[in-house]
Design a protein around this motif. Structure first.
Motif, PDB file in Angstrom:
ATOM      1  N   ARG A 146      -8.694  -3.477   5.925  1.00 13.33           N
ATOM      2  CA  ARG A 146      -9.856  -4.685   5.485  1.00 13.33           C
ATOM      3  C   ARG A 146      -9.543  -5.982   6.113  1.00 13.33           C
ATOM      4  N   ARG A 158      -8.248   2.315   7.316  1.00 13.64           N
ATOM      5  CA  ARG A 158      -8.802   1.842   5.964  1.00 13.64           C
ATOM      6  C   ARG A 158      -8.490   0.114   6.045  1.00 13.64           C
ATOM      7  N   GLN A 218      -2.039  -6.847   1.255  1.00 15.78           N
ATOM      8  CA  GLN A 218      -3.675  -6.655   1.189  1.00 15.78           C
ATOM      9  C   GLN A 218      -4.149  -7.621   0.092  1.00 15.78           C
ATOM     10  N   ARG A 246      -9.318  -0.985  13.585  1.00 13.57           N
ATOM     11  CA  ARG A 246      -9.469   0.130  12.599  1.00 13.57           C
ATOM     12  C   ARG A 246      -9.024   1.604  13.156  1.00 13.57           C
ATOM     13  N   LYS A 275     -14.025  -4.098  16.063  1.00 13.21           N
ATOM     14  CA  LYS A 275     -13.138  -3.578  14.993  1.00 13.21           C
ATOM     15  C   LYS A 275     -12.297  -2.340  15.225  1.00 13.21           C
ATOM     16  N   LEU A 316      -5.608 -11.328  -1.708  1.00 15.66           N
ATOM     17  CA  LEU A 316      -5.410 -12.817  -1.371  1.00 15.66           C
ATOM     18  C   LEU A 316      -4.116 -12.941  -1.355  1.00 15.66           C
ATOM     19  N   LEU A 317      -3.643 -14.006  -0.368  1.00 15.98           N
ATOM     20  CA  LEU A 317      -2.372 -14.308  -0.275  1.00 15.98           C
ATOM     21  C   LEU A 317      -2.011 -15.902  -0.899  1.00 15.98           C
ATOM     22  N   VAL A 375       0.706  -1.272  -0.163  1.00 16.54           N
ATOM     23  CA  VAL A 375      -0.276   0.060  -0.032  1.00 16.54           C
ATOM     24  C   VAL A 375       0.781   1.444   0.013  1.00 16.54           C
ATOM     25  N   MET A 408     -14.414 -14.050   9.197  1.00 19.28           N
ATOM     26  CA  MET A 408     -14.931 -15.785   9.055  1.00 19.28           C
ATOM     27  C   MET A 408     -15.770 -15.392   7.634  1.00 19.28           C
ATOM     28  N   TYR A 409     -16.450 -14.511   7.376  1.00 22.20           N
ATOM     29  CA  TYR A 409     -17.290 -14.505   6.134  1.00 22.20           C
ATOM     30  C   TYR A 409     -16.625 -13.919   5.000  1.00 22.20           C
ATOM     31  N   CYS A 410     -15.284 -13.798   4.965  1.00 21.11           N
ATOM     32  CA  CYS A 410     -14.603 -13.152   3.901  1.00 21.11           C
ATOM     33  C   CYS A 410     -14.083 -14.200   3.130  1.00 21.11           C
ATOM     34  N   HIS A 411     -14.274 -14.589   2.021  1.00 22.51           N
ATOM     35  CA  HIS A 411     -13.999 -15.882   1.203  1.00 22.51           C
ATOM     36  C   HIS A 411     -12.617 -15.519   0.677  1.00 22.51           C
ATOM     37  N   ILE A 412     -12.101 -14.265   0.631  1.00 19.93           N
ATOM     38  CA  ILE A 412     -10.697 -13.941   0.423  1.00 19.93           C
ATOM     39  C   ILE A 412      -9.634 -14.398   1.262  1.00 19.93           C
TER      40      ILE A 412
END
Lengths: 425, 211
Positions: free
Chosen positions: B161, B159, B182, B154, B151, B184-185, B37, B90-94
Motif C-alpha cells: 500500500r 499487498r 506500514q 506490487r 503499480k 503513518l510514520l 508486518v 499523491m492522493y493518500c493523506h496518510i
C-alpha cells in the motif's frame, strides 16, 4: 468482485432485522458505529472508519485511515433506555410507570471500496438502524381508563393517556460514492433509502422514504480537515396507524426525517497522536412532517470528540461529548375543551399533549462517550465503547377533558454499549 | 540541501563512513530486524525484476548511481548498500502526514554521515510523473521521487500500500528487506528507524573493515 458480492449479500439480513431504537438527538442516534459514537458522534471532517464515513460524510471515504484499500465494518450497539412517565391528577390520583423493554440491539454494517485503479473513486454502503422512538406502557397504571361519570351519550370511560404504546423503527440503506477531486479535496454523495414501521397500538404500518446526502471534505494541511454535509428531508407515510379524531376510523400519519446541515472541523496534534474533531449540526424539525405537527423545534447539535494513540498504530483511547437541546417544546395551560389539529385530524389537546410528551419523549440533551480501539493485526481491528445519556425530564400542566388539573411528566435516561470489528482487504 | 555525492569507499574517520558489503551482514540484518508486518517479509529476497523511469535531473541520476543514458532502472541498479524506499501516493493523506517524518529520517541519515551508503528513493504508487513530482515538490523531498503509474512495485509486494517505508540491504545480487514500516510514520518512528539504520550501516562497514 465475488468478494464484494458476498459482502453485499451479507448486508440484507442486517437490513431486514430492524429493532426499536431510542432517541438521542431528537429522533436520531448521535452517530453510527463504535468509533463515531465513542467520540461524541463526530465524523463529518475526519471519520476513522467506513461506517462513520458513509453515514457522517460520504466525501470522507477518500480520506480515511485506510484510504487506499477496502474496509468492511460490522458494528453493533446495545441500547438500554430507562423511560418513566407520570400523570398526576391533583387531589385525585397519581399514575406512574416505567416503560417496558430493557435491552435493544442495533446492528450496522459498512463497506468502503475503491472503484478505480487510481483509487480516486470510492463506493460505500452502510445499512443500519439509525432512528427510532418508542415507549411501552401497556398493562401499566398509565394504560387504563377513567370513569367520566357523565350521562349518555357521553362516553362512560376515557383513556388516561394517548401514546401508551409507540414504536417507530427505521432501517436505512445508504449507498454512496466519493471522488477525490484533488489530493486535498473530495466530494461525495449518499442516497438514503429508508424502510420504517410505525405501530401506535393499531398494528404495524410500513413506510418508505428516500433522500440524499451530499458532502465535501477539504484538507488544507495534513493536520487539518474540514467537512460539510447536507441531508435532505425524508418523508414516509404510514397508513391507518391510529384513530386521532375518534371517528372510529384509523388515520394516516406522515412523518419525515428532517433536513440537516452539518459542519465538522478536525485537527491532529502532537505528531498525529491526538485527533480532535468538533461537529455542529442543524436539524430542521420544525419543517418536518409530523414533528412540526407535534411542535418540535429545530435543534442545534454540538459534538466534540477526541482519539488518542496510546500505542500508535495499535491502541487508541477515545472520548467525546454530545449536546443537543431537547426539541420537544413545553406546553402548559391548555383548557379542557381545547382541541388540536394534526394533519387534518382534530383531537382534544389533552390527548395531543400526552401523545407527544409520553408517547414520544425525545428528551435527551447531554451525552458522554468513551471507547477503545485495538489493531489486532494489519487486517483486523476491534473497537468497544460506552455511551451515557444524562437523564432529562419534562413536565407540562394543563387540564383534562373532564375539567380537572393535570401534570404529566416524562423522564428519559440512556445507556449504550458499542462494539465493532473491522476488516481491511 | 544538495544531494550527497555518489557512494564510494571512504575510510571511517570521524564523519566519513566506509561503505561496502560484509559477509556478516545477513546475520546482522536478522539481529537488528524489526518489521511492522512480520518476519516472513523480512526474510524475503527481493530480485531486480521491476523497473522505474530514471529521473530526468542529472544530479538525481548521479545520486542513485545510474548511468547517464539509462531510461529505466531497477532497485538493484541503485549504487548503494542500503536503500530506503518511500512508497507514497499523491492522493493518500496518510502519506502527506508522514512526509515530514520521512524528511526527518533523511536528514538524520545525512547528519550521521552515512548518507553515502544509505540512499533514498520515493516511489509514487499509481501516480503519474506530474503527480509524483508535485508530491515531491509540495512535501520538499530531497531525494529522487519516481512515478509508478502501473503499480509495478506490487509485482514484488502484492499487498503493498501507499504509506509504506521499506529499507533494503544489498545481499549479493538482490536486496533484502531490513525494515518495513506500514502506515503513518511519526517523527518518533523516524527517530527510531534512523537509529537502527545508522547502527546497521556502521556495523556493516566495521565488518567490512575487519574482513
Amino acid at each position: 468482485m465475488k468478494k464484494i458480492t458476498r459482502i453485499l449479500a451479507g448486508l440484507l439480513p442486517v437490513a431486514l432485522a430492524s429493532t426499536p431504537a431510542f432517541a438521542t438527538n431528537g429522533d436520531n442516534l448521535i452517530g453510527v458505529g463504535a468509533v463515531s459514537r465513542t467520540m461524541g458522534g463526530v465524523g463529518i471532517a475526519n471519520p476513522q472508519d467506513a461506517v462513520s464515513a458513509v453515514f457522517a460524510n460520504p466525501a470522507a471515504m477518500c480520506f480515511g485511515p485506510v484510504c487506499d484499500i477496502s474496509e468492511f465494518d460490522f458494528e453493533g450497539t446495545i441500547f438500554i433506555p430507562k423511560i418513566n412517565a407520570s400523570v398526576n391528577l391533583p387531589g385525585l390520583a397519581k399514575f406512574s410507570a416505567d416503560s417496558k423493554g430493557h435491552v435493544y440491539p442495533i446492528p450496522a454494517i459498512g463497506l468502503s471500496i475503491p472503484l478505480d485503479e487510481a483509487q480516486r473513486w470510492r463506493f460505500g454502503l452502510a445499512a443500519y438502524g439509525v432512528t427510532g422512538l418508542g415507549v411501552d406502557y401497556r398493562d401499566t397504571s398509565l394504560d387504563q381508563s377513567l370513569k367520566t361519570g357523565l350521562p349518555a351519550p357521553a362516553p362512560a370511560e376515557v383513556p388516561l393517556i394517548a401514546g401508551e404504546y409507540t414504536s417507530l423503527q427505521i432501517m436505512k440503506f445508504a449507498p454512496s460514492v466519493a471522488y477525490q477531486v484533488t489530493d486535498q479535496f473530495s466530494v461525495g454523495l449518499a442516497v438514503h433509502l429508508n424502510y420504517a414501521t410505525l405501530d401506535l397500538r393499531n398494528g404495524s404500518s410500513p413506510g418508505y422514504g428516500i433522500g440524499v446526502q451530499p458532502g465535501l471534505v477539504y484538507r488544507p494541511t495534513p493536520e487539518l480537515s474540514v467537512g460539510l454535509i447536507y441531508i435532505s428531508p425524508q418523508s414516509s407515510s404510514y397508513s391507518q396507524v391510529v384513530d386521532f379524531d375518534g371517528d372510529g376510523h384509523s388515520d394516516d400519519l406522515k412523518l419525515a426525517a428532517p433536513q440537516q446541515v452539518g459542519l465538522g472541523i478536525g485537527y491532529e496534534f502532537f505528531d498525529h497522536t491526538l485527533m480532535v474533531e468538533g461537529n455542529v449540526k442543524w436539524l430542521n424539525w420544525s419543517n418536518a412532517h409530523g414533528y412540526e405537527d407535534f411542535d418540535w423545534e429545530d435543534q442545534w447539535v454540538f459534538g466534540l470528540g477526541a482519539q488518542y494513540a496510546l500505542i500508535p498504530g495499535k491502541l487508541y483511547l477515545r472520548g467525546g461529548y454530545n449536546y443537543g437541546k431537547n426539541p420537544v417544546q413545553e406546553h402548559n395551560g391548555w383548557a379542557p375543551t381545547d382541541v388540536t389539529t394534526v394533519q387534518g385530524k382534530t383531537m382534544p389537546t389533552y390527548y395531543y399533549e400526552t401523545f407527544r410528551l409520553i408517547g414520544f419523549p425525545a428528551l435527551l440533551e447531554h451525552h458522554l462517550t468513551v471507547g477503545l480501539g485495538y489493531e489486532i493485526s494489519e487486517v483486523v481491528s476491534a473497537d468497544v465503547g460506552f455511551m451515557y445519556g444524562f437523564s432529562n425530564s419534562m413536565s407540562q400542566t394543563g387540564s383534562t377533558p373532564l375539567g380537572g388539573s393535570v401534570t404529566m411528566e416524562s423522564t428519559l435516561e440512556e445507556y449504550g454499549v458499542d462494539f465493532s470489528l473491522k476488516f481491511r482487504f | 540541501m544538495p544531494l550527497p555525492a555518489p557512494a564510494k569507499r571512504l575510510t571511517f574517520r570521524g564523519n566519513t563512513v566506509r561503505c561496502g558489503m560484509s559477509k556478516f551482514v545477513h546475520g546482522l540484518a536478522g539481529l537488528l530486524l524489526f518489521s511492522a508486518v512480520g518476519a516472513e517479509d523480512a526474510a524475503l529476497p527481493v530480485s531486480s525484476g521491476v523497473t522505474f523511469p530514471a529521473p530526468a535531473q542529472p544530479e538525481q541520476r548521479q545520486y542513485l548511481g545510474l548511468p547517464a543514458g539509462a531510461a529505466e532502472f531497477s532497485l538493484a541498479d541503485v549504487q548503494a548498500d542500503w536503500l530506503v524506499v518511500d512508497v507514497f501516493d499523491m492522493y493518500c493523506h496518510i502519506c502527506q502526514q508522514s512526509a515530514p517524518a520521512v524528511r526527518r529520517l533523511y536528514d538524520a541519515i545525512q547528519k550521521a554521515g552515512v548518507g553515502d551508503c544509505v540512499r533514498f528513493l520515493g516511489v509514487g504508487l499509481g501516480d503519474s510523473p506530474l503527480e509524483a513530482s508535485t508530491y515531491a515538490r509540495r512535501f520538499k523531498l530531497e531525494f529522487p521521487a519516481v512515478p509508478d503509474r502501473a503499480k509495478r512495485l506490487r509485482k514484488m509486494f502484492p499487498r503493498l500500500r501507499a504509506s509504506t517505508l521499506i529499507v533494503f540491504h544489498r545481499v549479493g545480487n538482490t536486496r533484502q528487506i531490513f525494515i518495513r514500516h506500514q502506515g503513518l510514520l511519526r517523527k518518533k518512528d523516524a527517530d527510531q528507524l534512523a537509529e537502527k539504520i545508522i547502527a546497521a550501516a556502521r556495523d556493516s562497514t566495521t565488518d567490512s573493515d575487519h574482513s
